[in-house]
Design a protein around this motif. Structure first.
Motif, PDB file in Angstrom:
ATOM      1  N   ALA A 162       0.786  -1.166   0.101  1.00  0.00           N
ATOM      2  CA  ALA A 162      -0.114  -0.125   0.002  1.00  0.00           C
ATOM      3  C   ALA A 162       0.775   1.315  -0.042  1.00  0.00           C
ATOM      4  CB  ALA A 162      -0.901   0.059   1.166  1.00  0.00           C
ATOM      5  N   PHE A 163       1.889   1.270   0.737  1.00  0.00           N
ATOM      6  CA  PHE A 163       2.812   2.397   0.946  1.00  0.00           C
ATOM      7  C   PHE A 163       3.498   2.681  -0.588  1.00  0.00           C
ATOM      8  CE2 PHE A 163       7.362   3.893   1.871  1.00  0.00           C
ATOM      9  CZ  PHE A 163       7.037   4.924   2.289  1.00  0.00           C
ATOM     10  N   LEU A 164       4.101   1.605  -1.179  1.00  0.00           N
ATOM     11  CA  LEU A 164       4.594   1.798  -2.292  1.00  0.00           C
ATOM     12  C   LEU A 164       3.604   2.158  -3.563  1.00  0.00           C
ATOM     13  CD1 LEU A 164       6.852  -1.419  -2.370  1.00  0.00           C
ATOM     14  CD2 LEU A 164       7.664   1.099  -2.081  1.00  0.00           C
ATOM     15  N   ALA A 165       2.336   1.703  -3.353  1.00  0.00           N
ATOM     16  CA  ALA A 165       1.469   2.175  -4.363  1.00  0.00           C
ATOM     17  C   ALA A 165       0.923   3.544  -4.136  1.00  0.00           C
ATOM     18  CB  ALA A 165       0.189   1.106  -3.993  1.00  0.00           C
ATOM     19  N   GLU A 166       0.764   4.039  -3.160  1.00  0.00           N
ATOM     20  CA  GLU A 166       0.537   5.453  -2.853  1.00  0.00           C
ATOM     21  C   GLU A 166       1.652   6.314  -3.486  1.00  0.00           C
ATOM     22  OE1 GLU A 166      -0.529   6.632   1.183  1.00  0.00           O
ATOM     23  OE2 GLU A 166      -1.929   4.634   1.502  1.00  0.00           O
ATOM     24  N   ASN A 167       2.972   5.811  -3.364  1.00  0.00           N
ATOM     25  CA  ASN A 167       3.996   6.603  -3.987  1.00  0.00           C
ATOM     26  C   ASN A 167       4.134   6.271  -5.220  1.00  0.00           C
ATOM     27  OD1 ASN A 167       5.629   8.293  -1.951  1.00  0.00           O
ATOM     28  ND2 ASN A 167       4.890   6.288  -0.648  1.00  0.00           N
ATOM     29  N   LYS A 168       3.390   5.444  -6.018  1.00  0.00           N
ATOM     30  CA  LYS A 168       3.372   5.176  -7.273  1.00  0.00           C
ATOM     31  C   LYS A 168       4.737   4.498  -7.739  1.00  0.00           C
ATOM     32  CE  LYS A 168       0.093   8.997  -8.907  1.00  0.00           C
ATOM     33  NZ  LYS A 168      -0.305   9.251  -7.515  1.00  0.00           N
ATOM     34  N   ILE A 169       5.127   3.814  -7.171  1.00  0.00           N
ATOM     35  CA  ILE A 169       6.232   2.780  -7.442  1.00  0.00           C
ATOM     36  C   ILE A 169       6.038   1.401  -7.182  1.00  0.00           C
ATOM     37  CG2 ILE A 169       7.357   3.009  -5.182  1.00  0.00           C
ATOM     38  CD1 ILE A 169      10.265   3.295  -6.431  1.00  0.00           C
ATOM     39  N   GLY A 170       6.356   0.590  -8.045  1.00  0.00           N
ATOM     40  CA  GLY A 170       6.161  -1.122  -7.862  1.00  0.00           C
ATOM     41  C   GLY A 170       7.218  -1.722  -7.308  1.00  0.00           C
ATOM     42  N   PRO A 171       7.204  -2.762  -6.697  1.00  0.00           N
ATOM     43  CA  PRO A 171       8.124  -3.452  -6.075  1.00  0.00           C
ATOM     44  C   PRO A 171       9.514  -3.638  -6.918  1.00  0.00           C
ATOM     45  CG  PRO A 171       6.165  -4.570  -5.560  1.00  0.00           C
ATOM     46  CD  PRO A 171       5.815  -3.366  -6.687  1.00  0.00           C
ATOM     47  N   ASP A 172       9.258  -3.784  -8.298  1.00  0.00           N
ATOM     48  CA  ASP A 172      10.338  -3.925  -8.924  1.00  0.00           C
ATOM     49  C   ASP A 172      11.223  -2.908  -9.224  1.00  0.00           C
ATOM     50  OD1 ASP A 172       8.307  -2.792 -10.532  1.00  0.00           O
ATOM     51  OD2 ASP A 172       8.569  -4.166 -12.294  1.00  0.00           O
ATOM     52  N   GLY A 173      10.630  -1.584  -8.942  1.00  0.00           N
ATOM     53  CA  GLY A 173      11.036  -0.152  -9.134  1.00  0.00           C
ATOM     54  C   GLY A 173      12.153   0.075  -7.838  1.00  0.00           C
TER      55      GLY A 173
END
Length: 315
Positions: free
Chosen positions: A224-235
């Protein structure tokens, strides 16, 4: 968003004024000792004699940060600490049990958690906002959030840091509670200058910080934290973690990324060790320009989760 203009750490590693330390340090061994600089370069001899280890570390790192950033005064001083000034607390309690009559006041005055922020302010003659956050293992993350709020309100440069110290009784307590740490309990202080604008001194950016108490699903919170910052796990180019590695590592890498790093293997264990991780991440970025995004996952305490997303200057 906050720009990091300076970083300084005193720890059990050769971190102080040693750019590139992240590429050369080795995992700590049991029995490692604090590597202290020459404090006389930062603190007057008369004051130095009356300062405990945690105060010396905090004042020296703070003054080093201010010098690195090339500023006269920060607009605010914010410190996070989990356990505070333990050595002076122990001295005060021992005095109260062994001395009859009036007690010497120094140990009591210096035993409070906000002594570090106050001592830094006195040392540099600062009269701005002065705050101490003590929320267990999330103390540093709360201090950073406070600093970022002040930047959003128009302040230019904020001194933010964290410090905790190890005393022998902690070993006795952890042994009785049957809590075992591979690297052992340690002492350290890390301080940073957070600025509201990019400059030639900028080392990296803090894109976002999140704290979650009573956490039940670490992986879901990270996603959820990564999604809010518009970055995927592979980023993510690197993940630094403490606590359970699988929760952060499973979702944070594609196969071609760097392996996650347990930063407590280098810092040792103390409540605000995520501050060491932030300096470690900044130093890594400075030495490896391919690192654009680093996630610090602080799950040192199973019920608390701190997430910090760091971005390189070039990103």
């Amino acid at each position: 968003m906050a720009y990091i203009s300076a970083a300084s750490t005193i720890s059990h590693q050769p971190t102080f004024r040693n750019a590139g330390f992240s590429n050369v340090i080795q995992p700590l061994q049991q029995g490692s000792v604090l590597i202290s600089p020459d404090y006389k370069s930062f603190i007057e001899a008369g004051l130095l004699r009356r300062m405990s280890k945690i105060l010396r570390m905090s004042v020296a790192c703070s003054k080093d940060c201010i010098a690195q950033a090339g500023i006269d005064q920060p607009d605010a001083i914010i410190v996070g600490t989990g356990l505070g000034c333990l050595l002076d607390t122990e001295k005060f309690l021992n005095n109260s049990m062994t001395i009859e009559g009036l007690l010497p006041p120094t140990s009591f005055i210096q035993s409070t958690h906000n002594t570090m922020a106050g001592q830094i302010s006195l040392s540099i003659g600062n009269h701005g906002y002065n705050m101490t956050h003590t929320q267990n293992t999330l103390s540093f993350e709360h201090a950073v959030q406070d600093g970022m709020l002040l930047l959003n309100e128009g302040e230019e440069h904020i001194l933010v840091g964290a410090a905790d110290e190890h005393i022998e009784i902690l070993d006795e307590i952890s042994e009785k509670l049957k809590i075992n740490f591979e690297t052992g309990l340690t002492s350290a202080a890390s301080f940073f200058i957070l600025s509201n604008a990019k400059s030639e001194a900028t080392l990296a950016k803090i894109r976002d910080v999140r704290t979650i108490g009573l956490v039940t699903d670490v992986s879901a919170q990270i996603k959820a934290f990564l999604a809010e910052n518009k970055i995927g796990p592979d980023g993510l180019d690197l993940v630094l973690f403490s606590g359970k590695p699988q929760d952060s590592a499973e979702i944070s890498y594609s196969e071609n990324k760097n392996s996650p790093i347990d930063f407590t293997g280098f810092s040792g264990v103390y409540p605000t060790s995520s501050a060491f991780a932030l300096h470690f991440a900044i130093d890594k970025m400075g030495n490896n320009k391919t690192l654009k995004h680093i996630l610090i996952c602080n799950a040192l305490n199973k019920s608390n989760l701190g997430l910090t997303l760091i971005e390189s200057v070039e990103a």
